[in-house]
Every structure is written in structure tokens, then in C-alpha cells.
Design a protein around this motif. Sequence first.
Motif, PDB file in Angstrom:
ATOM      1  N   THR A  22       1.397   0.893  -6.740  1.00 26.13           N
ATOM      2  CA  THR A  22       1.827   0.171  -6.426  1.00 26.13           C
ATOM      3  C   THR A  22       1.857  -1.212  -5.939  1.00 26.13           C
ATOM      4  OG1 THR A  22       0.235   0.019  -4.801  1.00 26.13           O
ATOM      5  CG2 THR A  22       1.710   1.690  -3.791  1.00 26.13           C
ATOM      6  N   GLN A  65       0.746  -1.325  -0.056  1.00 25.12           N
ATOM      7  CA  GLN A  65      -0.313  -0.021  -0.108  1.00 25.12           C
ATOM      8  C   GLN A  65       1.138   1.096   0.045  1.00 25.12           C
ATOM      9  OE1 GLN A  65      -4.482  -0.619   2.441  1.00 25.12           O
ATOM     10  NE2 GLN A  65      -2.718  -1.819   3.372  1.00 25.12           N
ATOM     11  N   SER A  66       1.811   0.744   0.118  1.00 24.20           N
ATOM     12  CA  SER A  66       3.306   1.970  -0.160  1.00 24.20           C
ATOM     13  C   SER A  66       4.483   1.677  -0.391  1.00 24.20           C
ATOM     14  CB  SER A  66       3.851   3.160   1.470  1.00 24.20           C
ATOM     15  OG  SER A  66       4.113   2.447   2.566  1.00 24.20           O
TER      16      SER A  66
END
Length: 375
Positions: A62, A45-46
Motif C-alpha cells: 500500500t 492501509q487499503s
Amino acid sequence: MTINNSFFFCLALACCLLCSNLQAQNLVSNGSFEYVDACPGSFCQSPADLKVSGWKQVGLGTPDYFHACSEGDADVPYNWAGVSEAFEGSGYGGLFLWMDDDKDYREYFYAALESPLLKDSTYIISFHYKLSSYSKFSIDRIGVLLIDQLPKVRHDKLLKVEPTLNVINDSAFTENTGTWEWVNFEYKAKGAERNIIIGNFSSNEETKSYEIISRSIGEPMLAAASYYYIDGVEVRPKFTSEVADTVFSKPVPEAFAVNKNYILSNIQFEFNSHKLIKESLNALDPVISFMISNPDVNIEVSGHTDDQGSDKYNITLSQRRANAVAEYLRIKGVDSKRIKTYAYGKQRPLVPGTSEEGRKQNRRVEVKFVQVMRP
């Protein structure tokens, strides 16, 4: 450049053992996604969630990483996007290449090459890709870009640059969809390219998609999307004039190292055949000794041919030759689960030219010892 994907499919370990510098080095240091910074837990997610060594995202999309050391949704073979063994080793990457919306959401992987490409030199670029089994849609294309400076983007949309190669299938769904498909092409360098980017460089309007009606929705995030695994990324000089850094007058297991390719220079086959000649068998004994003494090491066996004959014929012949070596290892006590074979046909010649001496060097079998990754 755009090439139809069907083109690609129709396209010393002995008395003197030479180390793999005779085979051109892969400039992608972790092309098989084996080396982990930490075992992945789930989808990313990052940027901080991407735990694979040597690979990063381009833009805000991502991409994900899967490895057998994971105990969560990023496991191999069972993960949130589907079920699949790695093409090689224990890990692979994952990308959204398409979504059925008007946003053109994209994810891109990039890796920095170990050295910049040399102007006018020829390189072999290859990788494997596979539609995840929970994807409800398949698409007809994937692209690769070799570039000096990475584009500066602060979005998760289509990367609007012309790829080095756009692989486009005849259809968005083929007999190979859902299997590990192979991209393999020659590239003449412009000079100074130092990054490789993989993803879909075409808009949703340009990209053909196919809804796989027979698939139930196993993952909501893939109900209107096309998600692909990536593995075995390679950028290699087509030819190399480098001299081997080690020559063994008498091969001994203690001299071997993991993550290096070794040319089996005395492994010979009967003409136009995959049958090993008797004199070649003893040359494999040091390999067997090394494998038995190192149970945490696997072996990759690759077959290569000269330039004579069709691509299809040479791929088949090189696979049979690699299989012959693998079978002898199994007979001598090496567990078959520790052996993988690959066939490259005439795609990776050691030397240019069509002389008999050059062809003899190009007809070969190579091995690579790979350290098994443990949780």
C-alpha cells in the motif's frame, strides 16, 4: 537493463508564440502528483485510501500519497515519514522499497500512460526520488518497468519481473542521499507498453542497505526500513513532429492556459551566455501580465540547450538561463514563491540533428502555468 546512477549525473511567447505540442507531451497524466481525488489523511492501509488521481498500487503493498492540502499525517512538507517539500508543486508519492526482514515486503506505484508507446520510437523516461528523513536505512537502488499488461499479483512481496531499468548507486549511502535524486534515460520502445511501474525489483539479498546511525528513530515503522518519496514522473517522446495547435500572431494573456508548456520562441541569449538580449525582455511582458492577473497560478520556467558541450556544462547553462528569465519576472513584480526553475540541458531536444537551424530550435526557454491547489 542496469545502469550505475553516476551515469545520469555525468550524462511562442513572443512575436510568434507556439503552444507546447512542440514539446513532447508527458504521457503520465499526473506525474507530479498534483491532482487529488480527496486530500489524504494518513498512510494508506487499503487501495481505497490512495486518493491521488491516476496512480494505483500493484499487488497488496500500500503506497502512500502526500499533499499540502492534508491536515494530518500526509501533509507536505511535514508528514509521518519525514519532512520534505515536493520536488515540484505540492504533492508526491511514497513507497517502502526495503525492510530489514526476510519477507521482501515491497510497495509499487503504477500509472497507465495516456497512449501506448510506439514500436522502435525513442522516449525519455525520468522521475525524482528521495529518502524520507525518518527512514533509518537507505538502499542503493530503485527500478522502473514499462509494460503492456500489469502483472497479476495477490501479495505484498517482491515483484519478480525484470525492470526496464534498474538504477544502482555505487553505495547504499552517497552524498546525494536524502536529497531529490534524478533518474533520466532514453528508452527504445518494444511497442504497446501502456503502464509504468516504480519500485524496488531486487530481493533483499541483492539490495545493499546502510544503517544511518546518526538518525534517531522518529517513526517506529521506519526503524528497520527504507522509505522513498517519488515525484516528477515523465514519459515523453524524444522527438515530435506534431504541429502546434495554436499560433499567436500577437501574444495576449487571455490566450494562455494552465498545465500547458509554452515555448518562448523570441527569448534569446548572448552566445554561450545566460545574459538575455535586450530585445527579449518585452516578449516576457504578456507572461508577467498573466501572472499578475491570476494570483492563484504559479509558473515553471525550464531551460534547454543544444547538443554541443558536456552534460554537466549544459545543465549549468540551462539553469542559469532559466534563472535569468525568473529574475526578470521577479523584478517586474511576480512573487518569487510563485516561480520554480528547472534545467534540462540537452536532454529534451525538440528536433533531431546537429544543423545550426536544429540547434537554434533546441536552445530555448519554456514556461508552464500551474494552478495552485487549495485545501
